[in-house]
Write a protein that holds these residues in place. Sequence first.
Motif, mmCIF file in Angstrom:
data_model
loop_
_atom_site.group_PDB
_atom_site.id
_atom_site.type_symbol
_atom_site.label_atom_id
_atom_site.label_comp_id
_atom_site.label_asym_id
_atom_site.label_seq_id
_atom_site.Cartn_x
_atom_site.Cartn_y
_atom_site.Cartn_z
ATOM 1 N N VAL A 24 84.122 -55.867 79.867
ATOM 2 C CA VAL A 24 84.570 -54.823 80.792
ATOM 3 C C VAL A 24 84.125 -55.226 82.189
ATOM 4 N N THR A 25 85.083 -55.591 83.033
ATOM 5 C CA THR A 25 84.712 -55.882 84.421
ATOM 6 C C THR A 25 84.609 -54.547 85.162
ATOM 7 N N GLY A 26 83.681 -54.479 86.081
ATOM 8 C CA GLY A 26 83.473 -53.202 86.773
ATOM 9 C C GLY A 26 82.827 -52.162 85.866
ATOM 10 N N GLY A 27 82.117 -52.619 84.864
ATOM 11 C CA GLY A 27 81.536 -51.704 83.869
ATOM 12 C C GLY A 27 80.313 -50.947 84.359
ATOM 13 N N ALA A 28 79.914 -51.193 85.624
ATOM 14 C CA ALA A 28 78.835 -50.389 86.222
ATOM 15 C C ALA A 28 79.422 -49.319 87.140
ATOM 16 N N GLY A 29 80.738 -49.252 87.192
ATOM 17 C CA GLY A 29 81.405 -48.241 88.027
ATOM 18 C C GLY A 29 81.792 -47.025 87.204
ATOM 19 N N VAL A 88 80.101 -55.212 73.660
ATOM 20 C CA VAL A 88 80.606 -55.114 75.028
ATOM 21 C C VAL A 88 79.740 -55.919 75.994
ATOM 22 N N VAL A 89 80.411 -56.733 76.799
ATOM 23 C CA VAL A 89 79.755 -57.428 77.904
ATOM 24 C C VAL A 89 80.311 -56.836 79.192
ATOM 25 N N VAL A 90 79.436 -56.352 80.045
ATOM 26 C CA VAL A 90 79.856 -55.806 81.337
ATOM 27 C C VAL A 90 79.676 -56.888 82.403
ATOM 28 N N VAL A 91 80.715 -57.080 83.206
ATOM 29 C CA VAL A 91 80.620 -57.958 84.370
ATOM 30 C C VAL A 91 80.760 -57.089 85.605
ATOM 31 N N ASP A 92 79.774 -57.144 86.489
ATOM 32 C CA ASP A 92 79.838 -56.305 87.682
ATOM 33 C C ASP A 92 78.965 -56.948 88.758
ATOM 34 N N ASP A 93 79.461 -56.969 89.983
ATOM 35 C CA ASP A 93 78.637 -57.564 91.051
ATOM 36 C C ASP A 93 77.714 -56.521 91.688
ATOM 37 N N LEU A 94 77.796 -55.297 91.225
ATOM 38 C CA LEU A 94 76.920 -54.198 91.656
ATOM 39 C C LEU A 94 77.045 -53.879 93.146
ATOM 40 N N THR A 95 78.161 -54.270 93.775
ATOM 41 C CA THR A 95 78.321 -53.885 95.186
ATOM 42 C C THR A 95 78.652 -52.397 95.301
ATOM 43 N N THR A 96 79.449 -51.887 94.391
ATOM 44 C CA THR A 96 79.702 -50.437 94.385
ATOM 45 C C THR A 96 79.265 -49.795 93.070
ATOM 46 N N GLY A 97 79.029 -50.590 92.058
ATOM 47 C CA GLY A 97 78.572 -50.063 90.768
ATOM 48 C C GLY A 97 77.066 -49.861 90.762
ATOM 49 N N HIS A 98 76.580 -49.251 89.676
ATOM 50 C CA HIS A 98 75.155 -48.927 89.549
ATOM 51 C C HIS A 98 74.627 -49.535 88.251
#
Length: 331
Positions: A5-10, A27-37
């Motif tokens: 799930v890309t953007g999985g911290a959003g 599930v593997v989350v990919v997120d650069d955490l620029t807007t996600g948490h």
Amino acid sequence: MTLVVTGGAGYVGSVCARHLLDAGNDVVVVDDLTTGHRDAVPDGARLVVGDVADVADEVLGAGDVDGVVHCAARSLVGESTEQPAKYWHGNVVTTIALLDALRRHHVPRLVFSSTAATYGEPETSPITEDAPTRPTNTYGATKLAIDHAIGNYAAASAGGLGAVSLRYFNVAGAHTGTTGVPALGERHAVETHLIPLVLQVALGQREEIAVFGDDWPTPDGTCVRDYIHVDDLAEAHLLALDLLARGEAPDGGHLVCNLGNGTGFSVLEVIEACRRVTGHPIPARVAPRRAGDPGVLVASSARARDQLGWKPSHTDLDGIVADAWAFARSR
Ligand code: UDP
């Protein structure tokens, strides 16, 4: 299945990841955490921090990934018009890199977060998927470009890639797990969405809510939107993955589906619902129209119902607002 799930911290991505985990997937989350948490990534998911384009090979090449749910995106409509490069690179170029990586690593399934903003000002309501696509802002244009790219990649892969683009209407509410505590909801550093902004008034974080225009050709003069609960939205992603797993993507391998409740609520109706749910008077003031806003956006979800077997279960506006309110108060 093993799913990325890309953007999985959003907002949407984290709720999708939660539903996928609850259904027994890895599930593997990919997120650069620029807007996600970081703390929005559901327990049980593995987090890889990085830009999708940078880490796609590492993540997809590591093992048998059965599919990708691609939610990572830049998604502020106003910003998109002021900073187009951020959106064409961040959304389109990044997704092309992801599509190339899917092909390199033979990943067979993709579910993409598309948007009602691909349609622009509609000619008819409710909007069906064959309506003209004339986005009125850069954000919508980038999502539409990606939908076209996905269609081309799926068609050219001759059965190798099946894809579903889900065109979200107005996502709202919060995910309430088995505990009854709303754990995952909307928390943007820059909040532009109506329901969280109205709830900020009830929380005492802002004085009043601005109503963007009361001279629209709608029953009460304010804009009408189709609010869909984030849990219903997430379920559609699971159904899309099921359809692809059954090999039932249409000819060409790419299905586009609207996702909305099919019922429109005006800005004033939303504010009234928030007053009922919170018990707060919520002062409202009429302000000028916001650039790029269509007057009415309501989805036909007939295709999602017919093709995916999807049916929203949270259609009551007060219920959607109540979940958003419980989440807002828990922060
Ligand atoms: N809106 C408003 N005041 C606000 C924010 C939004 O009147 O402070 C209106 C906006 O014009 C639109 C509706 O509320 O008609 C929903 O806006 P939102 O930004 O939540 O979602 P959009 O429909 O733009 O995706």
